[in-house]
Design a protein around this motif. Structure first.
Motif, PDB file in Angstrom:
ATOM      1  N   ASP A  92      30.579  -6.812  11.694  1.00 47.88           N
ATOM      2  CA  ASP A  92      31.059  -5.492  12.098  1.00 47.88           C
ATOM      3  C   ASP A  92      32.303  -5.043  11.344  1.00 47.88           C
ATOM      4  O   ASP A  92      32.898  -4.025  11.674  1.00 47.88           O
ATOM      5  CB  ASP A  92      31.338  -5.477  13.605  1.00 47.88           C
ATOM      6  N   ASP A  93      32.707  -5.786  10.316  1.00 50.26           N
ATOM      7  CA  ASP A  93      33.894  -5.416   9.547  1.00 50.26           C
ATOM      8  C   ASP A  93      33.610  -5.665   8.077  1.00 50.26           C
ATOM      9  O   ASP A  93      33.594  -6.810   7.608  1.00 50.26           O
ATOM     10  CB  ASP A  93      35.092  -6.241  10.017  1.00 50.26           C
ATOM     11  N   CYS A  97      33.304  -8.919   4.456  1.00 53.04           N
ATOM     12  CA  CYS A  97      31.991  -9.144   3.843  1.00 53.04           C
ATOM     13  C   CYS A  97      32.100  -8.984   2.328  1.00 53.04           C
ATOM     14  O   CYS A  97      33.129  -8.586   1.799  1.00 53.04           O
ATOM     15  CB  CYS A  97      30.976  -8.140   4.385  1.00 53.04           C
ATOM     16  N   PHE A  98      31.014  -9.317   1.630  1.00 51.68           N
ATOM     17  CA  PHE A  98      30.937  -8.989   0.202  1.00 51.68           C
ATOM     18  C   PHE A  98      30.487  -7.541   0.052  1.00 51.68           C
ATOM     19  O   PHE A  98      29.630  -7.055   0.786  1.00 51.68           O
ATOM     20  CB  PHE A  98      29.949  -9.909  -0.504  1.00 51.68           C
ATOM     21  N   HIS A  99      31.073  -6.864  -0.934  1.00 53.10           N
ATOM     22  CA  HIS A  99      30.720  -5.468  -1.206  1.00 53.10           C
ATOM     23  C   HIS A  99      30.886  -5.246  -2.700  1.00 53.10           C
ATOM     24  O   HIS A  99      31.959  -5.487  -3.263  1.00 53.10           O
ATOM     25  CB  HIS A  99      31.645  -4.541  -0.417  1.00 53.10           C
ATOM     26  N   SER A 100      29.825  -4.814  -3.368  1.00 54.44           N
ATOM     27  CA  SER A 100      29.925  -4.533  -4.804  1.00 54.44           C
ATOM     28  C   SER A 100      30.548  -3.151  -5.022  1.00 54.44           C
ATOM     29  O   SER A 100      30.590  -2.313  -4.115  1.00 54.44           O
ATOM     30  CB  SER A 100      28.545  -4.615  -5.455  1.00 54.44           C
ATOM     31  N   TYR A 128      23.165 -12.673   6.591  1.00 53.65           N
ATOM     32  CA  TYR A 128      23.793 -11.967   7.700  1.00 53.65           C
ATOM     33  C   TYR A 128      24.274 -10.617   7.182  1.00 53.65           C
ATOM     34  O   TYR A 128      25.240 -10.534   6.411  1.00 53.65           O
ATOM     35  CB  TYR A 128      24.968 -12.782   8.253  1.00 53.65           C
ATOM     36  N   PHE A 129      23.584  -9.560   7.576  1.00 49.06           N
ATOM     37  CA  PHE A 129      23.934  -8.222   7.096  1.00 49.06           C
ATOM     38  C   PHE A 129      25.051  -7.602   7.923  1.00 49.06           C
ATOM     39  O   PHE A 129      25.347  -8.032   9.046  1.00 49.06           O
ATOM     40  CB  PHE A 129      22.699  -7.314   7.170  1.00 49.06           C
ATOM     41  N   ASP A 204      25.955  -5.038  -0.042  1.00 53.71           N
ATOM     42  CA  ASP A 204      26.949  -5.475   0.924  1.00 53.71           C
ATOM     43  C   ASP A 204      26.270  -6.291   2.020  1.00 53.71           C
ATOM     44  O   ASP A 204      25.278  -5.881   2.583  1.00 53.71           O
ATOM     45  CB  ASP A 204      27.744  -4.293   1.497  1.00 53.71           C
ATOM     46  N   PHE A 205      26.805  -7.474   2.239  1.00 51.56           N
ATOM     47  CA  PHE A 205      26.342  -8.365   3.304  1.00 51.56           C
ATOM     48  C   PHE A 205      27.487  -9.304   3.620  1.00 51.56           C
ATOM     49  O   PHE A 205      28.435  -9.450   2.838  1.00 51.56           O
ATOM     50  CB  PHE A 205      25.081  -9.136   2.901  1.00 51.56           C
ATOM     51  N   CYS A 206      27.418  -9.948   4.771  1.00 50.79           N
ATOM     52  CA  CYS A 206      28.587 -10.664   5.264  1.00 50.79           C
ATOM     53  C   CYS A 206      28.537 -12.175   5.078  1.00 50.79           C
ATOM     54  O   CYS A 206      29.585 -12.812   4.987  1.00 50.79           O
ATOM     55  CB  CYS A 206      28.800 -10.332   6.748  1.00 50.79           C
ATOM     56  N   GLU A 207      27.339 -12.751   5.045  1.00 49.58           N
ATOM     57  CA  GLU A 207      27.233 -14.210   4.856  1.00 49.58           C
ATOM     58  C   GLU A 207      25.851 -14.539   4.324  1.00 49.58           C
ATOM     59  O   GLU A 207      24.857 -13.895   4.682  1.00 49.58           O
ATOM     60  CB  GLU A 207      27.478 -14.952   6.168  1.00 49.58           C
TER      61      GLU A 207
END
Length: 349
Positions: A92-93, A97-100, A128-129, A204-207
């Motif tokens: 939720d944040d 997360c990773f974000h290109s 994990y999105f 973008d995804f978190c894990e």
């Protein structure tokens, strides 16, 4: 424990010697390590209950996230690629997360890569999105690679597909992505954006978890076991060379007495055995008493063709068969049809 190997269901019977193991070890010859607090480690069966340590999962804590805290890289960076391997699965944040990047209109693709450190047998991949923005889930391609030369050099083991807005793709996606390699890559050329006129691919995804069974374990949750020292195939459980060491037995015993073969799909009653055929070998269907005349093969289901006798003992060549047919026709049309004739059949050896 039952596993499929080469199309045949194998029942692997493991003789576990219970007794005192060093703290944190269990199983046959204390070969397995418990990946849970020692208070939950049973010397015979392992973690009880499955209170797995960080980076481990499954009913017996034998499934390892081999991507955790490993070196990452990406095509561009808006938020760090290492955010996707730090163990934080909250979605939720986006700053966690990773974000290109997306400011450059010349961007035609986006990718993220993790270096597992060495060649690894990968069992599955879990993504994990972000839960607060779903439109960038569709179109991701997953690759397993042996080198880092190009993001798409490896084997494409899974593609994430769904609605453009991503609403039919789960927040936590488990991808069956079995293979062997050092690098795992997520790649996309899909443009999924709904704000600011951005027309470039963004990831973008978190894990990202990359799961692998520990040596000697196998199955969907890595909770079945095979011979530890001879590291078995993590999918089938087959030992190298299909040779079992002492105290380990491989028995083909899942099919009942009426069936045999791949997935027990063949019926013993369809064979042409000589004598009683109420039972048969569950792997090959072999007729222990041999085949009836005109049939051959281990399971006596193969017609002999141009032959006669039991078990395809007497073979007729094609020319001999043609000659015999001509002789019979001659006899039938001859005026001497009332004369008894004896035709000797030539035998080829």
């Amino acid at each position: 424990m039952a596993v499929w190997a080469s199309g045949v269901l194998l029942l692997v019977i493991v003789t576990v010697v219970a007794g005192d193991c060093p703290e944190g070890r269990y199983g046959y010859n204390c070969s397995y390590q418990c990946h849970c607090p020692h208070d939950y480690c049973n010397a015979t069966s392992g973690c009880q209950p499955a209170s797995c340590s960080r980076g481990w999962s499954g009913p017996t804590c034998q499934k390892e996230n081999v991507a955790l805290n490993k070196v990452t890289s990406s095509s561009s960076i808006y938020y760090l690629p290492s955010n996707a391997v730090n163990g934080d699965t909250s979605g939720d944040d986006e700053t966690r997360c990773f974000h290109s990047a997306f400011e450059d209109s010349n961007i035609t693709s986006a990718w993220w890569r993790v270096d597992l450190g060495n060649t690894t047998l990968i069992h599955d991949v879990i993504i994990y999105f972000r839960t607060n923005y779903k439109v960038r889930r569709n179109g991701i391609q997953i690759y397993i690679a042996g080198t880092a030369a190009s993001p798409t050099d490896g084997v494409n083991c899974y593609n994430v597909t769904g609605n453009r807005d991503g609403t039919d793709i789960p927040d936590v996606l488990t991808a069956t992505c079995s293979g062997e390699g050092r690098y795992l890559v997520l790649f996309t050329t899909t443009v999924n954006n709904d704000f600011g006129g951005v027309k470039v691919p963004i990831m973008d995804f978190c894990e990202v978890e990359v799961d692998s069974c520990t040596p000697g374990s196998l199955g969907a949750d890595c909770d079945n076991y095979c011979y530890r020292e001879g590291v078995c195939d993590y999918v089938t459980g087959v030992c190298p060379g299909r040779v079992c060491p002492p105290q380990w037995d491989v028995l083909v015993s899942v099919c009942d007495v009426s069936s045999y073969g791949t997935k027990c799909s063949k019926l013993c009653s369809d064979r042409h055995c000589k004598g009683d055929k109420s039972g048969c070998d569950p792997l090959t269907g072999q007729c222990t008493g041999g085949c009836r005349a005109g049939w051959d093969g281990a399971d006596c289901t193969k017609k002999c063709g141009n032959s006669y006798g039991e078990g395809w003992d007497y073979m007729l060549s094609r020319s001999t068969s043609v000659m015999l047919a001509d002789m019979v026709q001659t006899v039938s049309s001859s005026a001497q049809r009332d004369t008894a004739r004896e035709i000797s059949l030539p035998v080829t050896t």
